[in-house]
Design a protein around this motif. Structure first.
Motif, PDB file in Angstrom:
ATOM      1  N   ASP A   1      13.261  -3.198  -1.970  1.00 13.59           N
ATOM      2  CA  ASP A   1      13.767  -3.541  -3.252  1.00 13.59           C
ATOM      3  C   ASP A   1      13.106  -4.846  -3.840  1.00 13.59           C
ATOM      4  OD1 ASP A   1      15.576  -1.645  -2.817  1.00 13.59           O
ATOM      5  OD2 ASP A   1      17.331  -2.910  -2.552  1.00 13.59           O
ATOM      6  N   TYR A   2      12.560  -5.716  -2.962  1.00 14.87           N
ATOM      7  CA  TYR A   2      11.895  -6.811  -3.501  1.00 14.87           C
ATOM      8  C   TYR A   2      10.685  -6.586  -3.855  1.00 14.87           C
ATOM      9  CZ  TYR A   2       8.942 -11.158  -3.337  1.00 14.87           C
ATOM     10  OH  TYR A   2       8.018 -12.118  -3.664  1.00 14.87           O
TER      11      TYR A   2
ATOM     12  N   ASP B   1       5.381  11.811   0.335  1.00 16.46           N
ATOM     13  CA  ASP B   1       6.569  12.300  -0.157  1.00 16.46           C
ATOM     14  C   ASP B   1       7.795  11.436  -0.066  1.00 16.46           C
ATOM     15  OD1 ASP B   1       5.197  14.733  -0.888  1.00 16.46           O
ATOM     16  OD2 ASP B   1       5.769  15.656   1.084  1.00 16.46           O
ATOM     17  N   ALA B   2       7.660  10.227   1.074  1.00 14.46           N
ATOM     18  CA  ALA B   2       8.693   9.504   1.332  1.00 14.46           C
ATOM     19  C   ALA B   2       7.961   8.314   2.260  1.00 14.46           C
ATOM     20  CB  ALA B   2       9.982  10.283   2.242  1.00 14.46           C
ATOM     21  N   ILE B   3       8.813   7.200   2.319  1.00 19.22           N
ATOM     22  CA  ILE B   3       8.429   6.208   3.173  1.00 19.22           C
ATOM     23  C   ILE B   3       9.928   5.731   3.788  1.00 19.22           C
ATOM     24  CG2 ILE B   3       6.236   5.552   2.294  1.00 19.22           C
ATOM     25  CD1 ILE B   3       7.844   3.191   0.765  1.00 19.22           C
ATOM     26  N   ILE B   4       9.852   5.170   4.911  1.00 19.95           N
ATOM     27  CA  ILE B   4      10.912   4.607   5.549  1.00 19.95           C
ATOM     28  C   ILE B   4      10.688   2.975   5.646  1.00 19.95           C
ATOM     29  CG2 ILE B   4      12.286   4.349   7.479  1.00 19.95           C
ATOM     30  CD1 ILE B   4      11.647   7.348   8.156  1.00 19.95           C
ATOM     31  N   ALA B   5      11.805   2.148   5.170  1.00 17.78           N
ATOM     32  CA  ALA B   5      11.417   0.894   5.116  1.00 17.78           C
ATOM     33  C   ALA B   5      12.804   0.237   5.066  1.00 17.78           C
ATOM     34  CB  ALA B   5      10.614   0.411   3.972  1.00 17.78           C
TER      35      ALA B   5
ATOM     36  N   MET C   1       0.670  -1.188   0.274  1.00 15.87           N
ATOM     37  CA  MET C   1      -0.021   0.055   0.077  1.00 15.87           C
ATOM     38  C   MET C   1       0.771   1.278   0.030  1.00 15.87           C
ATOM     39  SD  MET C   1      -2.853   1.396   2.856  1.00 15.87           S
ATOM     40  CE  MET C   1      -4.010  -0.048   2.456  1.00 15.87           C
ATOM     41  N   LEU C   2       1.906   1.133   0.727  1.00 19.05           N
ATOM     42  CA  LEU C   2       2.993   2.503   0.949  1.00 19.05           C
ATOM     43  C   LEU C   2       3.310   2.863  -0.428  1.00 19.05           C
ATOM     44  CD1 LEU C   2       4.738   1.827   4.208  1.00 19.05           C
ATOM     45  CD2 LEU C   2       2.898   3.371   3.686  1.00 19.05           C
ATOM     46  N   LEU C   3       3.740   1.708  -1.116  1.00 19.88           N
ATOM     47  CA  LEU C   3       4.452   2.085  -2.639  1.00 19.88           C
ATOM     48  C   LEU C   3       3.213   2.732  -3.561  1.00 19.88           C
ATOM     49  CD1 LEU C   3       6.371  -1.085  -3.270  1.00 19.88           C
ATOM     50  CD2 LEU C   3       7.371   1.022  -2.668  1.00 19.88           C
TER      51      LEU C   3
ATOM     52  N   LYS D   1      13.401   7.211  -6.033  1.00 19.92           N
ATOM     53  CA  LYS D   1      14.804   7.528  -5.762  1.00 19.92           C
ATOM     54  C   LYS D   1      15.174   7.197  -4.303  1.00 19.92           C
ATOM     55  CE  LYS D   1      17.174  11.130  -7.325  1.00 19.92           C
ATOM     56  NZ  LYS D   1      17.608  12.720  -7.493  1.00 19.92           N
ATOM     57  N   LYS D   2      16.171   6.258  -4.013  1.00 21.20           N
ATOM     58  CA  LYS D   2      16.543   6.067  -2.652  1.00 21.20           C
ATOM     59  C   LYS D   2      17.143   7.172  -1.890  1.00 21.20           C
ATOM     60  CE  LYS D   2      17.195   1.065  -3.048  1.00 21.20           C
ATOM     61  NZ  LYS D   2      17.972  -0.133  -2.696  1.00 21.20           N
ATOM     62  N   ALA D   3      17.062   7.453  -0.681  1.00 23.60           N
ATOM     63  CA  ALA D   3      17.638   8.500   0.043  1.00 23.60           C
ATOM     64  C   ALA D   3      18.906   8.244   0.371  1.00 23.60           C
ATOM     65  CB  ALA D   3      16.878   8.922   1.173  1.00 23.60           C
ATOM     66  N   SER D   4      20.077   8.972   0.273  1.00 26.52           N
ATOM     67  CA  SER D   4      21.443   8.675   0.613  1.00 26.52           C
ATOM     68  C   SER D   4      21.400   8.384   2.216  1.00 26.52           C
ATOM     69  CB  SER D   4      22.444   9.629   0.400  1.00 26.52           C
ATOM     70  OG  SER D   4      21.831  11.018   1.030  1.00 26.52           O
ATOM     71  N   LEU D   5      20.717   8.608   2.994  1.00 26.96           N
ATOM     72  CA  LEU D   5      20.771   8.317   4.501  1.00 26.96           C
ATOM     73  C   LEU D   5      20.785   6.818   4.621  1.00 26.96           C
ATOM     74  CD1 LEU D   5      20.774   9.029   7.429  1.00 26.96           C
ATOM     75  CD2 LEU D   5      18.388   9.195   7.336  1.00 26.96           C
TER      76      LEU D   5
END
Length: 95
Positions: free
Chosen positions: A22-23, A12-16, A1-3, A35-39
């Motif tokens: 990736d899967y 705007d973003a999700i943390i996972a 659902m988040l995707l 785009k993946k965050a650099s953090l």
């Protein structure tokens, strides 16, 4: 659902977890959309598996733990993850 929410602009973003996300991105058809965050969280995070006390396999729990420990030490778990994503990428490229 988040995707789906992220793709639809509702988030705007999700943390996972990176491997899990990736899967899901690969299997749900969202490749190249985010785009993946650099953090990165660099501290080691343990992953746990659970087996119900009512499982018919509960009597094999000790052997399972020993075998899994050897697989982790030998790098086999990392190899399985890598080969799975490699196979997934090949399957997606042939669609």
């Amino acid at each position: 659902m988040l995707l789906r929410q992220l793709a639809g602009g509702r988030n705007d973003a999700i943390i996972a977890d990176e491997i899990q996300m990736d899967y899901l991105i690969a299997t749900e058809g969202f490749q190249g959309q985010f785009k993946k965050a650099s953090l990165r969280y660099e501290q080691q995070r343990d992953i746990y598996l659970a087996l119900s006390k009512k499982s018919p396999y509960i009597d094999q729990l000790t052997q399972f733990n020993i075998t899994l420990g050897y697989m982790v030490q030998e790098g086999r778990v990392e190899n399985i993850i890598a080969s799975y994503f490699e196979a997934l990428g090949k399957a997606k490229n042939t669609e």
